[in-house]
Motif scaffolding. Structure first.
Motif, PDB file in Angstrom:
ATOM      1  N   GLY A 156      26.738 -67.443 -13.286  1.00 57.22           N
ATOM      2  CA  GLY A 156      25.594 -67.464 -14.187  1.00 57.22           C
ATOM      3  C   GLY A 156      24.320 -67.586 -13.369  1.00 57.22           C
ATOM      4  N   GLN A 157      23.263 -66.964 -13.825  1.00 54.51           N
ATOM      5  CA  GLN A 157      21.990 -67.041 -13.125  1.00 54.51           C
ATOM      6  C   GLN A 157      20.850 -66.958 -14.131  1.00 54.51           C
ATOM      7  OE1 GLN A 157      22.711 -63.519 -10.666  1.00 54.51           O
ATOM      8  NE2 GLN A 157      21.001 -62.475 -11.690  1.00 54.51           N
ATOM      9  N   ASN A 158      19.716 -67.539 -13.734  1.00 55.39           N
ATOM     10  CA  ASN A 158      18.548 -67.577 -14.602  1.00 55.39           C
ATOM     11  C   ASN A 158      17.309 -67.339 -13.754  1.00 55.39           C
ATOM     12  OD1 ASN A 158      16.703 -67.918 -16.636  1.00 55.39           O
ATOM     13  ND2 ASN A 158      16.997 -70.130 -16.837  1.00 55.39           N
ATOM     14  N   SER A 159      16.579 -66.303 -14.053  1.00 55.82           N
ATOM     15  CA  SER A 159      15.323 -66.003 -13.374  1.00 55.82           C
ATOM     16  C   SER A 159      14.179 -66.391 -14.306  1.00 55.82           C
ATOM     17  CB  SER A 159      15.250 -64.518 -13.006  1.00 55.82           C
ATOM     18  OG  SER A 159      14.027 -64.226 -12.347  1.00 55.82           O
ATOM     19  N   ILE A 160      13.355 -67.330 -13.844  1.00 58.27           N
ATOM     20  CA  ILE A 160      12.270 -67.862 -14.674  1.00 58.27           C
ATOM     21  C   ILE A 160      10.929 -67.379 -14.115  1.00 58.27           C
ATOM     22  CG2 ILE A 160      11.217 -69.951 -15.611  1.00 58.27           C
ATOM     23  CD1 ILE A 160      13.840 -71.399 -14.954  1.00 58.27           C
ATOM     24  N   ARG A 161      10.169 -66.737 -14.943  1.00 58.20           N
ATOM     25  CA  ARG A 161       8.824 -66.313 -14.551  1.00 58.20           C
ATOM     26  C   ARG A 161       7.842 -67.431 -14.923  1.00 58.20           C
ATOM     27  NH1 ARG A 161       6.871 -61.670 -12.773  1.00 58.20           N
ATOM     28  NH2 ARG A 161       4.652 -61.192 -13.052  1.00 58.20           N
ATOM     29  N   VAL A 162       7.538 -68.276 -13.941  1.00 56.69           N
ATOM     30  CA  VAL A 162       6.692 -69.436 -14.189  1.00 56.69           C
ATOM     31  C   VAL A 162       5.295 -68.998 -14.595  1.00 56.69           C
ATOM     32  CG1 VAL A 162       5.771 -71.564 -13.209  1.00 56.69           C
ATOM     33  CG2 VAL A 162       8.063 -70.779 -12.568  1.00 56.69           C
ATOM     34  N   ASN A 163       4.718 -68.074 -13.849  1.00 49.10           N
ATOM     35  CA  ASN A 163       3.418 -67.488 -14.182  1.00 49.10           C
ATOM     36  C   ASN A 163       3.355 -66.112 -13.532  1.00 49.10           C
ATOM     37  OD1 ASN A 163       2.614 -67.947 -11.403  1.00 49.10           O
ATOM     38  ND2 ASN A 163       2.204 -70.083 -11.992  1.00 49.10           N
ATOM     39  N   ASN A 164       2.175 -65.514 -13.508  1.00 47.46           N
ATOM     40  CA  ASN A 164       2.059 -64.165 -12.959  1.00 47.46           C
ATOM     41  C   ASN A 164       2.252 -64.115 -11.449  1.00 47.46           C
ATOM     42  OD1 ASN A 164       1.577 -63.070 -15.474  1.00 47.46           O
ATOM     43  ND2 ASN A 164      -0.661 -63.320 -15.312  1.00 47.46           N
ATOM     44  N   ARG A 165       2.274 -65.263 -10.789  1.00 49.02           N
ATOM     45  CA  ARG A 165       2.395 -65.283  -9.331  1.00 49.02           C
ATOM     46  C   ARG A 165       3.707 -65.883  -8.829  1.00 49.02           C
ATOM     47  NH1 ARG A 165      -3.519 -67.134  -6.919  1.00 49.02           N
ATOM     48  NH2 ARG A 165      -4.765 -65.505  -7.943  1.00 49.02           N
ATOM     49  N   LEU A 166       4.458 -66.553  -9.666  1.00 49.98           N
ATOM     50  CA  LEU A 166       5.642 -67.285  -9.198  1.00 49.98           C
ATOM     51  C   LEU A 166       6.830 -67.052 -10.116  1.00 49.98           C
ATOM     52  CD1 LEU A 166       6.917 -69.356  -7.249  1.00 49.98           C
ATOM     53  CD2 LEU A 166       6.099 -71.155  -8.810  1.00 49.98           C
ATOM     54  N   SER A 167       7.949 -66.716  -9.494  1.00 47.52           N
ATOM     55  CA  SER A 167       9.234 -66.593 -10.198  1.00 47.52           C
ATOM     56  C   SER A 167      10.275 -67.424  -9.456  1.00 47.52           C
ATOM     57  CB  SER A 167       9.696 -65.131 -10.266  1.00 47.52           C
ATOM     58  OG  SER A 167       8.811 -64.359 -11.053  1.00 47.52           O
ATOM     59  N   LEU A 168      11.120 -68.110 -10.206  1.00 47.66           N
ATOM     60  CA  LEU A 168      12.181 -68.932  -9.635  1.00 47.66           C
ATOM     61  C   LEU A 168      13.534 -68.408 -10.110  1.00 47.66           C
ATOM     62  CD1 LEU A 168      10.682 -72.510 -10.172  1.00 47.66           C
ATOM     63  CD2 LEU A 168      10.517 -71.065  -8.134  1.00 47.66           C
ATOM     64  N   ASP A 169      14.497 -68.383  -9.179  1.00 43.06           N
ATOM     65  CA  ASP A 169      15.856 -67.918  -9.494  1.00 43.06           C
ATOM     66  C   ASP A 169      16.842 -69.053  -9.249  1.00 43.06           C
ATOM     67  OD1 ASP A 169      14.962 -65.308 -10.041  1.00 43.06           O
ATOM     68  OD2 ASP A 169      15.011 -64.805  -7.908  1.00 43.06           O
ATOM     69  N   PHE A 170      17.676 -69.336 -10.250  1.00 43.69           N
ATOM     70  CA  PHE A 170      18.730 -70.334 -10.122  1.00 43.69           C
ATOM     71  C   PHE A 170      20.062 -69.662 -10.456  1.00 43.69           C
ATOM     72  CE2 PHE A 170      14.867 -72.560 -11.284  1.00 43.69           C
ATOM     73  CZ  PHE A 170      14.821 -73.607 -10.371  1.00 43.69           C
ATOM     74  N   GLY A 171      21.081 -69.965  -9.646  1.00 46.15           N
ATOM     75  CA  GLY A 171      22.381 -69.358  -9.894  1.00 46.15           C
ATOM     76  C   GLY A 171      23.519 -70.295  -9.520  1.00 46.15           C
ATOM     77  N   LEU A 172      24.652 -70.075 -10.137  1.00 42.31           N
ATOM     78  CA  LEU A 172      25.850 -70.853  -9.834  1.00 42.31           C
ATOM     79  C   LEU A 172      27.063 -69.945  -9.982  1.00 42.31           C
ATOM     80  CD1 LEU A 172      27.020 -73.658  -9.145  1.00 42.31           C
ATOM     81  CD2 LEU A 172      27.275 -74.034 -11.610  1.00 42.31           C
ATOM     82  N   ARG A 173      27.923 -69.980  -8.973  1.00 46.62           N
ATOM     83  CA  ARG A 173      29.138 -69.158  -8.991  1.00 46.62           C
ATOM     84  C   ARG A 173      30.329 -70.026  -8.593  1.00 46.62           C
ATOM     85  NH1 ARG A 173      30.372 -63.547  -8.378  1.00 46.62           N
ATOM     86  NH2 ARG A 173      32.403 -63.174  -7.417  1.00 46.62           N
ATOM     87  N   TRP A 174      31.398 -69.875  -9.350  1.00 46.69           N
ATOM     88  CA  TRP A 174      32.673 -70.486  -8.968  1.00 46.69           C
ATOM     89  C   TRP A 174      33.658 -69.362  -8.708  1.00 46.69           C
ATOM     90  CZ3 TRP A 174      37.451 -69.648 -11.055  1.00 46.69           C
ATOM     91  CH2 TRP A 174      38.495 -70.408 -10.521  1.00 46.69           C
ATOM     92  N   GLU A 175      34.397 -69.506  -7.616  1.00 49.77           N
ATOM     93  CA  GLU A 175      35.389 -68.479  -7.292  1.00 49.77           C
ATOM     94  C   GLU A 175      36.654 -69.139  -6.768  1.00 49.77           C
ATOM     95  OE1 GLU A 175      35.812 -64.258  -4.842  1.00 49.77           O
ATOM     96  OE2 GLU A 175      33.861 -65.214  -5.167  1.00 49.77           O
ATOM     97  N   GLY A 176      37.774 -68.658  -7.246  1.00 47.69           N
ATOM     98  CA  GLY A 176      39.062 -69.157  -6.792  1.00 47.69           C
ATOM     99  C   GLY A 176      39.896 -68.038  -6.204  1.00 47.69           C
ATOM    100  N   GLN A 177      40.588 -68.345  -5.104  1.00 48.63           N
ATOM    101  CA  GLN A 177      41.507 -67.386  -4.483  1.00 48.63           C
ATOM    102  C   GLN A 177      42.912 -67.959  -4.568  1.00 48.63           C
ATOM    103  OE1 GLN A 177      40.549 -65.145  -0.858  1.00 48.63           O
ATOM    104  NE2 GLN A 177      42.391 -65.979   0.088  1.00 48.63           N
ATOM    105  N   TYR A 178      43.799 -67.217  -5.224  1.00 50.84           N
ATOM    106  CA  TYR A 178      45.172 -67.664  -5.455  1.00 50.84           C
ATOM    107  C   TYR A 178      46.085 -66.879  -4.523  1.00 50.84           C
ATOM    108  CZ  TYR A 178      42.862 -69.761  -9.420  1.00 50.84           C
ATOM    109  OH  TYR A 178      41.995 -70.488 -10.196  1.00 50.84           O
ATOM    110  N   ASN A 179      46.628 -67.603  -3.556  1.00 55.75           N
ATOM    111  CA  ASN A 179      47.330 -66.979  -2.439  1.00 55.75           C
ATOM    112  C   ASN A 179      48.805 -66.721  -2.754  1.00 55.75           C
ATOM    113  OD1 ASN A 179      45.013 -67.045  -0.751  1.00 55.75           O
ATOM    114  ND2 ASN A 179      45.386 -69.206  -0.331  1.00 55.75           N
TER     115      ASN A 179
END
Length: 250
Positions: A156-179
């Protein structure tokens, strides 16, 4: 050596409404790598040089990867959000072994001795195996490795446009490898390994390969325009990333 790689992708994009989009993508990849032997005769190694079959040939391998990804993108005011799932199935089949046609290794220092040893009558009428300077190696077993693993991820990720000069990106990923589960049917060998003491008294169970199911990966990024001219943009990104374990390690 020949290598052929085949790829295919199918994608379906559905506009749920003016602010929500769903992307579904299927990707398949299939690789064939036949490495045939230059000869089917035994290899001979000496100080004069080597001839015969290359000791690591033939080697044949097929790899497959099937991947299904589904994601939903949503725009709400200053927020651009994306959520999804990623599933992959990876498998490989390989036939490999050293010295499949046998290898003579000679530890001799002159050409005459080598010629006599490899001649039809051997050394002084003896056979070719009565000299301790000669070692003969031959691969045994079926030479086959056939296994696969499964990868599953949610993000999941969220890109926030704070104002006309600044944007912030937050993301989180979970991944599992089953051997895969090892084929451990050589009880005598398995028991020796399981009961052995390794470095610092550690133990090893050769009948299992631990899954990697605790891979949590946060990410952060920003884009900043320092002046009103907007001719300069400063960007930065950071995060935690886990690499998949190559099948060759197994």
């Amino acid at each position: 050596e020949k290598d052929r790689l085949h790829n295919g992708t199918a994608q379906y994009t559905h506009l749920i409404n003016a602010t929500t989009v769903n992307d579904l993508r299927f990707t398949g990849s299939y690789e064939v790598r036949p490495r045939l032997a230059n000869s089917n005769t035994p290899s001979v190694t000496s100080f004069l040089g080597n001839f015969g079959a290359r000791n690591f040939l033939p080697t044949t391998q097929d790899d497959q990867r099937w991947q299904l990804t589904d994601s939903v993108s949503v725009v709400r005011g200053k927020h651009s959000m994306k959520f999804g799932v990623d599933f992959s199935r990876i498998s490989t089949v390989q036939a490999f072994g050293f010295n499949q046609f046998g290898t003579f290794n000679t530890n001799l220092s002159n050409a005459l001795t080598v010629a006599q040893l490899l001649g039809g009558n051997g050394t002084n009428g003896g056979n070719r195996f009565d000299n301790p300077s000669v070692i003969y190696d031959r691969q045994i077993g079926n030479l086959v490795a056939d296994f696969g693993l499964t990868q599953l991820a949610f993000f999941g990720q969220n890109s926030i446009r704070v104002n006309n000069r600044l944007s912030l990106d937050f993301g989180l990923r979970w991944e599992g490898q089953y051997n895969p589960t090892p084929e451990a049917n050589n009880t005598a060998l398995v028991d020796r390994v399981r009961n052995a003491n390794f470095v610092l008294g550690s133990k090893l169970d050769p009948t299992t390969m631990k899954d990697a199911a605790n891979q949590i990966m946060p990410r952060f990024g920003f884009a900043w325009t320092p002046s009103s001219s907007r001719r300069t943009v400063v960007r930065g990104h950071t995060g935690i990333f886990y690499a998949a374990t190559p099948l060759l390690v197994f």
